[in-house]
Design a protein around this motif. Structure first.
Motif, PDB file in Angstrom:
ATOM      1  N   LEU A 169      49.232 -13.883   0.946  1.00 38.06           N
ATOM      2  CA  LEU A 169      50.348 -12.741   1.570  1.00 38.06           C
ATOM      3  C   LEU A 169      52.008 -12.856   1.686  1.00 38.06           C
ATOM      4  CD1 LEU A 169      49.115 -11.204   5.057  1.00 38.06           C
ATOM      5  CD2 LEU A 169      49.465  -9.787   3.311  1.00 38.06           C
ATOM      6  N   GLU A 170      52.251 -14.166   1.406  1.00 37.64           N
ATOM      7  CA  GLU A 170      54.152 -14.129   1.665  1.00 37.64           C
ATOM      8  C   GLU A 170      54.325 -14.145   0.413  1.00 37.64           C
ATOM      9  OE1 GLU A 170      54.995 -17.937   3.795  1.00 37.64           O
ATOM     10  OE2 GLU A 170      54.322 -16.594   5.701  1.00 37.64           O
ATOM     11  N   ASN A 171      53.399 -14.932  -0.792  1.00 31.87           N
ATOM     12  CA  ASN A 171      52.904 -15.722  -2.186  1.00 31.87           C
ATOM     13  C   ASN A 171      52.940 -14.242  -3.084  1.00 31.87           C
ATOM     14  OD1 ASN A 171      55.111 -17.920  -1.848  1.00 31.87           O
ATOM     15  ND2 ASN A 171      53.339 -18.320   0.108  1.00 31.87           N
ATOM     16  N   SER A 172      52.478 -12.702  -2.741  1.00 29.93           N
ATOM     17  CA  SER A 172      51.762 -12.171  -3.520  1.00 29.93           C
ATOM     18  C   SER A 172      50.787 -12.639  -4.145  1.00 29.93           C
ATOM     19  CB  SER A 172      52.705 -11.547  -4.096  1.00 29.93           C
ATOM     20  OG  SER A 172      53.817 -10.907  -3.277  1.00 29.93           O
ATOM     21  N   ILE A 173      49.985 -13.550  -3.763  1.00 30.66           N
ATOM     22  CA  ILE A 173      48.246 -14.362  -4.333  1.00 30.66           C
ATOM     23  C   ILE A 173      47.607 -13.391  -4.208  1.00 30.66           C
ATOM     24  CG2 ILE A 173      47.396 -16.277  -4.125  1.00 30.66           C
ATOM     25  CD1 ILE A 173      50.131 -17.370  -4.345  1.00 30.66           C
ATOM     26  N   PRO A 174      46.498 -12.462  -4.870  1.00 27.83           N
ATOM     27  CA  PRO A 174      45.812 -11.718  -4.587  1.00 27.83           C
ATOM     28  C   PRO A 174      44.168 -12.819  -3.944  1.00 27.83           C
ATOM     29  CG  PRO A 174      45.911 -12.038  -7.342  1.00 27.83           C
ATOM     30  CD  PRO A 174      47.346 -12.972  -6.431  1.00 27.83           C
ATOM     31  N   ALA A 175      43.588 -13.875  -4.328  1.00 32.19           N
ATOM     32  CA  ALA A 175      43.015 -14.190  -3.693  1.00 32.19           C
ATOM     33  C   ALA A 175      42.635 -15.177  -3.592  1.00 32.19           C
ATOM     34  CB  ALA A 175      41.507 -13.808  -5.311  1.00 32.19           C
ATOM     35  N   ILE A 176      41.262 -15.549  -3.121  1.00 34.01           N
ATOM     36  CA  ILE A 176      41.119 -17.398  -2.279  1.00 34.01           C
ATOM     37  C   ILE A 176      40.159 -18.164  -2.999  1.00 34.01           C
ATOM     38  CG2 ILE A 176      40.605 -19.135  -0.470  1.00 34.01           C
ATOM     39  CD1 ILE A 176      42.086 -16.673   1.060  1.00 34.01           C
ATOM     40  N   ALA A 177      39.468 -18.823  -3.648  1.00 35.46           N
ATOM     41  CA  ALA A 177      38.265 -19.770  -3.858  1.00 35.46           C
ATOM     42  C   ALA A 177      38.375 -20.631  -3.323  1.00 35.46           C
ATOM     43  CB  ALA A 177      38.845 -19.936  -5.825  1.00 35.46           C
ATOM     44  N   VAL A 198      38.122 -12.992  -1.760  1.00 37.53           N
ATOM     45  CA  VAL A 198      37.461 -14.781  -1.035  1.00 37.53           C
ATOM     46  C   VAL A 198      36.930 -14.516  -2.305  1.00 37.53           C
ATOM     47  CG1 VAL A 198      35.754 -15.691  -0.032  1.00 37.53           C
ATOM     48  CG2 VAL A 198      37.901 -14.383   1.044  1.00 37.53           C
ATOM     49  N   ARG A 199      36.717 -15.416  -3.232  1.00 38.65           N
ATOM     50  CA  ARG A 199      35.583 -15.698  -4.780  1.00 38.65           C
ATOM     51  C   ARG A 199      35.125 -17.019  -3.883  1.00 38.65           C
ATOM     52  NH1 ARG A 199      35.137 -18.518  -9.661  1.00 38.65           N
ATOM     53  NH2 ARG A 199      37.767 -18.976  -9.477  1.00 38.65           N
ATOM     54  N   LEU A 200      33.531 -16.939  -4.118  1.00 38.60           N
ATOM     55  CA  LEU A 200      32.430 -17.637  -3.297  1.00 38.60           C
ATOM     56  C   LEU A 200      32.075 -18.643  -4.435  1.00 38.60           C
ATOM     57  CD1 LEU A 200      30.476 -16.016  -0.261  1.00 38.60           C
ATOM     58  CD2 LEU A 200      32.960 -16.841  -0.625  1.00 38.60           C
ATOM     59  N   GLU A 201      32.056 -20.278  -3.868  1.00 41.15           N
ATOM     60  CA  GLU A 201      31.342 -21.081  -5.077  1.00 41.15           C
ATOM     61  C   GLU A 201      31.560 -21.208  -6.462  1.00 41.15           C
ATOM     62  OE1 GLU A 201      27.017 -20.195  -5.360  1.00 41.15           O
ATOM     63  OE2 GLU A 201      26.566 -20.431  -4.167  1.00 41.15           O
ATOM     64  N   ALA A 224      33.643 -12.499   2.513  1.00 41.68           N
ATOM     65  CA  ALA A 224      33.937 -11.592   0.818  1.00 41.68           C
ATOM     66  C   ALA A 224      33.938 -10.339   0.638  1.00 41.68           C
ATOM     67  CB  ALA A 224      33.811 -13.252   0.078  1.00 41.68           C
ATOM     68  N   SER A 225      33.203  -9.702   1.226  1.00 40.73           N
ATOM     69  CA  SER A 225      31.822  -8.020   1.256  1.00 40.73           C
ATOM     70  C   SER A 225      32.995  -7.471   0.787  1.00 40.73           C
ATOM     71  CB  SER A 225      31.549  -8.728   2.276  1.00 40.73           C
ATOM     72  OG  SER A 225      30.182  -6.766   2.100  1.00 40.73           O
TER      73      SER A 225
END
Ligand code: TXA
Ligand code: MG
Length: 314
Positions: free
Chosen positions: A282-290, A228-231, A311-312
């Motif tokens: 998970l299904e699409n092998s995407i590493p992160a959520i902005a 998770v990437r914040l802001e 995000a920690s």
């Protein structure tokens, strides 16, 4: 619905586990006086045994048999219960709660939930109900029966449906009344200001400078599998996105917590949307959520607290 609750209450009375909706999130509950049943809950969640469970009761009298009420506790119970406030108190002299639920502590976290299914269940079970959130330890809490089923449908857990969802969508505020100054251990819909106003005195926030009171306050919590990437201001190519109001994170897949910028709506959507994004990742092998910046006011403070823990890394 009532028939379902009768069956669920019988399940609890016989030492079994029931997942039930509350106004905050779903709980994974059992008879709080039954050590073996409480042990099952730790195992189901893979929860560290030193992390105590919240005890749910139907009225203040039942709460007073469990915890020692001082003036502050009485004032807050009168004002906020039933509702999303958990009070940490010293245990009453003949407290019937099993040490397993309390993780061996001499204090107990108690609340009266406001959701009618939860209250009816506790009444019919005729016992205090120990219930952590209905998710594997460390993962995002469940706010629908479908979330619960995903984790526990094959585990001999009776899952109550909810005709009136977990309308707040994030967990209760936890207030420690055993310390000299009342201290908020977890932020929620009931804010420090609201508590302070009822008590006519300041309350403290537990933070890095205060010794951790309960292991559940550890930094990493409520976490999706994806990073998770914040802001975030711009979404990276490898990210999917969670927007708020008019933030404009563009990606193949994005959701918006509240187009109108309503923080109450955002709290209600938070876990549902994080789960949808995490499944997609998970299904699409995407590493992160902005995730876009959320205003740090009112319930936004509790939302940001959950997001920081999500995000920690530790
Ligand atoms: O809204 C909620 O509070 C939901 C619903 C189901 O009621 N429950 C919930 O439970 O969020 P759980 O187990 O996910 O979080 C309870 C937190 C944990 O962080 C635990 O460490 C803390 O309460 N806690 C329990 N007993 C405590 C105690 N005696 N002293 C300090 N913290 C305590
Ligand atoms: Mg939890």
């Amino acid at each position: 619905m009532s028939d379902n609750i009768d069956i669920a209450a019988a399940f609890i009375k016989t030492g079994n586990i029931v997942a039930f909706p509350t106004e905050t999130v779903f709980g994974l509950g059992c008879d709080a006086t039954n050590s073996v049943a409480c042990q099952k809950i730790y195992e189901l969640k893979n929860r560290p045994i030193h992390n105590p469970l919240i005890i749910h009761v139907e009225n203040t009298k039942q709460a007073q048999n469990i915890g020692k009420f001082n003036d502050d506790a009485n004032k807050l119970a009168n004002h906020f219960w039933p509702g999303p406030l958990t009070l940490v108190l010293n245990i009453a002299d003949d407290c019937s709660i099993t040490k397993t639920a309390l993780a061996g502590l001499n204090t107990v976290a108690i609340r009266i939930p406001a959701h009618k299914t939860a209250i009816e269940l506790i009444k019919k079970a005729e016992c205090p109900v120990a219930a952590p959130s209905a998710n594997p330890s460390g993962y995002i809490s469940s706010t629908t029966s479908f979330h619960v089923a995903k984790h526990f449908s094959d585990k001999n857990v009776l899952i109550l449906p909810s005709d009136n969802e977990c309308y707040y969508g994030i967990e209760s505020t936890i207030l420690d009344l055993t310390s000299e100054v009342p201290t908020i251990l977890r932020l929620g819909f009931i804010t420090a200001e609201a508590i302070s106003e009822i008590l006519s005195k300041p309350v403290e926030m537990s933070g890095a400078s205060v010794a951790i009171k309960a292991p559940g306050m550890l930094a990493k919590h409520y976490s999706p599998y994806a990073k998770v990437r914040l802001e975030a201001i711009v979404a990276r190519e490898t990210e999917i996105a969670l927007n708020f109001k008019d933030s404009n994170l563009q990606s193949n897949f994005s959701l918006n917590l509240s187009v109108s910028g309503d923080l109450v709506e955002a709290a209600n959507n938070l876990y549902k949307m994080l789960r949808i994004l995490d499944d997609y990742a998970l299904e699409n092998s995407i590493p992160a959520i902005a995730i876009a910046k959320i205003p740090d006011v009112n319930i936004g403070i509790a939302i940001n607290d959950r997001l920081k823990r999500a995000a920690s890394d530790s």
